[in-house]
Design an enzyme around this catalytic site. Sequence first.
Site, PDB file in Angstrom:
ATOM      1  N   SER A 124       3.781  -2.633   9.938  1.00 31.66           N
ATOM      2  CA  SER A 124       4.806  -2.147  10.708  1.00 31.66           C
ATOM      3  C   SER A 124       5.670  -3.553  10.025  1.00 31.66           C
ATOM      4  O   SER A 124       7.112  -4.087  10.543  1.00 31.66           O
ATOM      5  CB  SER A 124       5.347  -2.243  11.432  1.00 31.66           C
ATOM      6  OG  SER A 124       4.608  -0.381  12.798  1.00 31.66           O
ATOM      7  N   ASN A 173       0.603  -0.799  -0.036  1.00 31.43           N
ATOM      8  CA  ASN A 173      -0.027   0.015   0.392  1.00 31.43           C
ATOM      9  C   ASN A 173       0.818   1.161   0.044  1.00 31.43           C
ATOM     10  O   ASN A 173       1.071   1.758   0.991  1.00 31.43           O
ATOM     11  CB  ASN A 173      -0.634  -0.077   1.478  1.00 31.43           C
ATOM     12  CG  ASN A 173      -1.334   1.070   1.368  1.00 31.43           C
ATOM     13  OD1 ASN A 173      -2.167   1.761   0.521  1.00 31.43           O
ATOM     14  ND2 ASN A 173      -2.207   1.315   2.563  1.00 31.43           N
ATOM     15  N   GLU A 206      -6.917   4.693   8.107  1.00 27.62           N
ATOM     16  CA  GLU A 206      -6.321   6.160   7.828  1.00 27.62           C
ATOM     17  C   GLU A 206      -7.407   6.726   6.416  1.00 27.62           C
ATOM     18  O   GLU A 206      -7.643   7.509   7.174  1.00 27.62           O
ATOM     19  CB  GLU A 206      -5.103   6.322   6.993  1.00 27.62           C
ATOM     20  CG  GLU A 206      -3.817   6.535   7.679  1.00 27.62           C
ATOM     21  CD  GLU A 206      -2.868   5.572   6.522  1.00 27.62           C
ATOM     22  OE1 GLU A 206      -2.524   5.702   5.634  1.00 27.62           O
ATOM     23  OE2 GLU A 206      -1.682   4.795   7.434  1.00 27.62           O
ATOM     24  N   HIS A 249      -9.470   0.774   5.127  1.00 32.19           N
ATOM     25  CA  HIS A 249      -7.846   1.343   6.080  1.00 32.19           C
ATOM     26  C   HIS A 249      -8.198   2.224   6.809  1.00 32.19           C
ATOM     27  O   HIS A 249      -9.535   3.266   6.484  1.00 32.19           O
ATOM     28  CB  HIS A 249      -7.217   2.254   4.526  1.00 32.19           C
ATOM     29  CG  HIS A 249      -5.865   1.890   5.385  1.00 32.19           C
ATOM     30  ND1 HIS A 249      -5.505   3.129   6.257  1.00 32.19           N
ATOM     31  CD2 HIS A 249      -4.882   0.886   5.193  1.00 32.19           C
ATOM     32  CE1 HIS A 249      -4.059   2.102   6.457  1.00 32.19           C
ATOM     33  NE2 HIS A 249      -3.859   1.305   6.254  1.00 32.19           N
ATOM     34  N   GLY A 304       2.950   2.556  10.799  1.00 33.33           N
ATOM     35  CA  GLY A 304       4.245   3.039   9.964  1.00 33.33           C
ATOM     36  C   GLY A 304       4.728   3.539  11.887  1.00 33.33           C
ATOM     37  O   GLY A 304       4.906   4.838  11.876  1.00 33.33           O
ATOM     38  N   GLU A 342      -5.476  -5.014  10.570  1.00 31.78           N
ATOM     39  CA  GLU A 342      -4.115  -3.536  10.811  1.00 31.78           C
ATOM     40  C   GLU A 342      -4.568  -3.102  12.098  1.00 31.78           C
ATOM     41  O   GLU A 342      -4.685  -2.194  11.939  1.00 31.78           O
ATOM     42  CB  GLU A 342      -4.059  -2.727  10.010  1.00 31.78           C
ATOM     43  CG  GLU A 342      -3.707  -3.768   8.328  1.00 31.78           C
ATOM     44  CD  GLU A 342      -3.549  -2.825   7.668  1.00 31.78           C
ATOM     45  OE1 GLU A 342      -2.095  -2.155   7.119  1.00 31.78           O
ATOM     46  OE2 GLU A 342      -4.121  -1.397   7.207  1.00 31.78           O
ATOM     47  N   LYS A 366       0.472   4.825  -0.361  1.00 30.42           N
ATOM     48  CA  LYS A 366      -0.884   5.185   0.187  1.00 30.42           C
ATOM     49  C   LYS A 366      -0.327   6.711  -0.508  1.00 30.42           C
ATOM     50  O   LYS A 366      -0.419   6.429  -1.611  1.00 30.42           O
ATOM     51  CB  LYS A 366       0.172   5.939   1.846  1.00 30.42           C
ATOM     52  CG  LYS A 366      -0.314   3.970   2.521  1.00 30.42           C
ATOM     53  CD  LYS A 366      -0.202   4.500   3.839  1.00 30.42           C
ATOM     54  CE  LYS A 366       0.112   3.092   5.075  1.00 30.42           C
ATOM     55  NZ  LYS A 366      -0.034   3.112   6.334  1.00 30.42           N
TER      56      LYS A 366
END
Length: 252
Positions: free
Chosen positions: A210, A8, A97, A95, A171, A165, A10
């Site tokens: 991660s 991904n 985010e 996701h 991250g 996730e 992003k």
Amino acid sequence: MKPLIAGNWKMNGLSASLAEFDAMVAGYDVVLRSAVDLMVCPPTTLLTSMAVRVGTSGIALGGQDCHAAIQGAHTGCISAEMIADAGGTSVIVGHSERRADHHETSEMVAAKAKAALRAGLLAIICVGETKSERLEGKALAVVGQQLKESVPVDLDASRVVIAYEPVWAIGTGLTPTTADVIEMHAHIRALLSDLFGAAGASIRILYGGSVKPSNAAELLSAANVGGALVGGASLKAADFLPIAQAAAAIVR
Ligand code: PGA
């Protein structure tokens, strides 16, 4: 089933980054291809360029989000059909985010997952708890609720992938313990079997958050982990390919 390693990207990548993609294409050799499915989900601006460059390598391409509608007055959005038209075969939906930055609810995620299948795409549906939810002992309940609300039961199970996730692992360099991954993936597997019956057993459940070359083997060896959704470490072939190689080396 082969593990799926999905990258991904992003909001990262300009046309200069296509050289990294070319290195991924070159590195996804016959041996790796026979053992692992590889996918890259670039920003939409790079999708068509990658579709040209992917050649016969077998790397799949995907979008990072789609609108639930086929077309219409939705400035800035893209539909699942547009992703398919640009050469994508998958799309990530829900996701964390998107859920956080764009206030997407699980109900919206379910509509996007349906849109993905309508367009002939694979839907990669993301779920995951926050740090405080985990500390309060609510991780299993939160993820279970998200899953039930985000995964429409009338979907063709063979076109669904779940990505677990943990929000706090994305991250940050932090990862859950292997025991926690095993516990959560078993929980998700049981819920998928409730939702889809026997077909639920074959839905791939990716771990994301991660993942890097140094921890990939351990995370990917855990029971019910069918691959990884990789963010930062998917941007460079020198990081992404070793993750795929780690997945290929696991005896299942
Ligand atoms: P990360 O992101 O690998 O950079 O933690 C994973 C993701 O958000 O899919």
